[in-house]
Design an enzyme around this catalytic site. Structure first.
Site, PDB file in Angstrom:
ATOM      1  N   ASN A 289       0.856  -1.182   0.000  1.00  0.00           N
ATOM      2  CA  ASN A 289       0.000   0.000   0.000  1.00  0.00           C
ATOM      3  C   ASN A 289       0.897   1.239   0.000  1.00  0.00           C
ATOM      4  O   ASN A 289       1.734   1.399   0.878  1.00  0.00           O
ATOM      5  CB  ASN A 289      -0.904  -0.026   1.237  1.00  0.00           C
ATOM      6  CG  ASN A 289      -1.929   1.073   1.234  1.00  0.00           C
ATOM      7  OD1 ASN A 289      -1.591   2.249   1.123  1.00  0.00           O
ATOM      8  ND2 ASN A 289      -3.184   0.706   1.378  1.00  0.00           N
TER       9      ASN A 289
ATOM     10  N   HIS B 268      -3.420   0.679  -3.437  1.00  0.00           N
ATOM     11  CA  HIS B 268      -3.496  -0.341  -2.402  1.00  0.00           C
ATOM     12  C   HIS B 268      -2.433  -1.392  -2.733  1.00  0.00           C
ATOM     13  O   HIS B 268      -1.864  -1.399  -3.831  1.00  0.00           O
ATOM     14  CB  HIS B 268      -4.875  -0.979  -2.384  1.00  0.00           C
ATOM     15  CG  HIS B 268      -5.903  -0.155  -1.680  1.00  0.00           C
ATOM     16  ND1 HIS B 268      -7.170  -0.619  -1.447  1.00  0.00           N
ATOM     17  CD2 HIS B 268      -5.853   1.096  -1.159  1.00  0.00           C
ATOM     18  CE1 HIS B 268      -7.869   0.310  -0.800  1.00  0.00           C
ATOM     19  NE2 HIS B 268      -7.090   1.359  -0.619  1.00  0.00           N
TER      20      HIS B 268
ATOM     21  N   CYS C 107     -10.198  -5.027  -0.606  1.00  0.00           N
ATOM     22  CA  CYS C 107     -11.374  -4.157  -0.636  1.00  0.00           C
ATOM     23  C   CYS C 107     -12.138  -4.372  -1.947  1.00  0.00           C
ATOM     24  O   CYS C 107     -11.746  -5.160  -2.803  1.00  0.00           O
ATOM     25  CB  CYS C 107     -10.936  -2.700  -0.517  1.00  0.00           C
ATOM     26  SG  CYS C 107     -10.101  -2.094  -2.009  1.00  0.00           S
TER      27      CYS C 107
ATOM     28  N   CYS D  19      -9.887  -3.577  -5.132  1.00  0.00           N
ATOM     29  CA  CYS D  19      -8.899  -4.605  -5.436  1.00  0.00           C
ATOM     30  C   CYS D  19      -9.573  -5.918  -5.826  1.00  0.00           C
ATOM     31  O   CYS D  19      -9.074  -6.646  -6.692  1.00  0.00           O
ATOM     32  CB  CYS D  19      -7.965  -4.784  -4.249  1.00  0.00           C
ATOM     33  SG  CYS D  19      -7.015  -3.275  -3.916  1.00  0.00           S
TER      34      CYS D  19
ATOM     35  N   ASP E 124      -8.220   5.055   4.312  1.00  0.00           N
ATOM     36  CA  ASP E 124      -7.820   4.017   3.374  1.00  0.00           C
ATOM     37  C   ASP E 124      -8.971   3.120   2.975  1.00  0.00           C
ATOM     38  O   ASP E 124      -9.037   2.667   1.833  1.00  0.00           O
ATOM     39  CB  ASP E 124      -6.676   3.190   3.964  1.00  0.00           C
ATOM     40  CG  ASP E 124      -6.002   2.319   2.911  1.00  0.00           C
ATOM     41  OD1 ASP E 124      -5.426   2.900   1.960  1.00  0.00           O
ATOM     42  OD2 ASP E 124      -6.071   1.098   3.013  1.00  0.00           O
TER      43      ASP E 124
END
Length: 146
Positions: free
Chosen positions: A39, A50, A79, A82, A142
């Site tokens: 990240n 990320h 997430c 991704c 984030d």
């Protein structure tokens, strides 16, 4: 410990040492690491770097068939963003270090045919727990929380 997850953990530690969020990822094809990343949102003032997207970027352009033989290792459950990249490139297998501190759309990934392996690794968990305790606002940023 899986050797490839160990490399992902090294990437996570590198991110933490750079002042970023300690999440790492490794892309493996046919037993060989072809990309690794961590990240770098803080370090690069990026909206999208990320660990998984950094790893894919560092792997460079690959043919569709290469992605379909790949395994993506991530120290943390990916997430939505991704996970979308995993689905886009049809990466069939995802190995996750831990998903207690954050859990992405794992059931959706499974429903789309991605095999998930959850290691529940203590080192991955410790890295995230320490970071979240020390940097709750950055962590919320984030993952898109307020």
């Amino acid at each position: 410990m899986d050797e490839f997850m160990q490399v992902a953990i090294e990437e996570a530690r590198k991110g933490r040492a750079e002042g970023g969020i300690p999440i790492g990822a490794v892309l493996v094809i046919d037993g060989t690491i072809v990309g690794r990343g961590h990240n770098r949102r803080v370090q690069e003032d990026s909206a999208i770097l990320h660990a998984e997207t950094d790893c894919l970027e560092n792997a460079g352009r690959l043919r569709a068939g290469e992605y379909r033989r790949a395994v993506l290792y991530s120290t943390l459950s990916p997430c939505d963003m991704c996970s979308g990249a995993i689905l886009l490139y049809k990466i069939p297998r995802l190995v996750i270090g831990e998903h207690r501190t954050f859990q992405g759309p794992e059931e959706y990934l499974r429903s789309r045919g991605v095999e998930l392996v959850i290691l529940d690794d203590e080192e991955c968990l410790r890295l995230m727990l320490e970071f979240i305790a020390a940097n709750p606002e950055l962590w919320d940023e984030d993952i898109g929380e307020e």
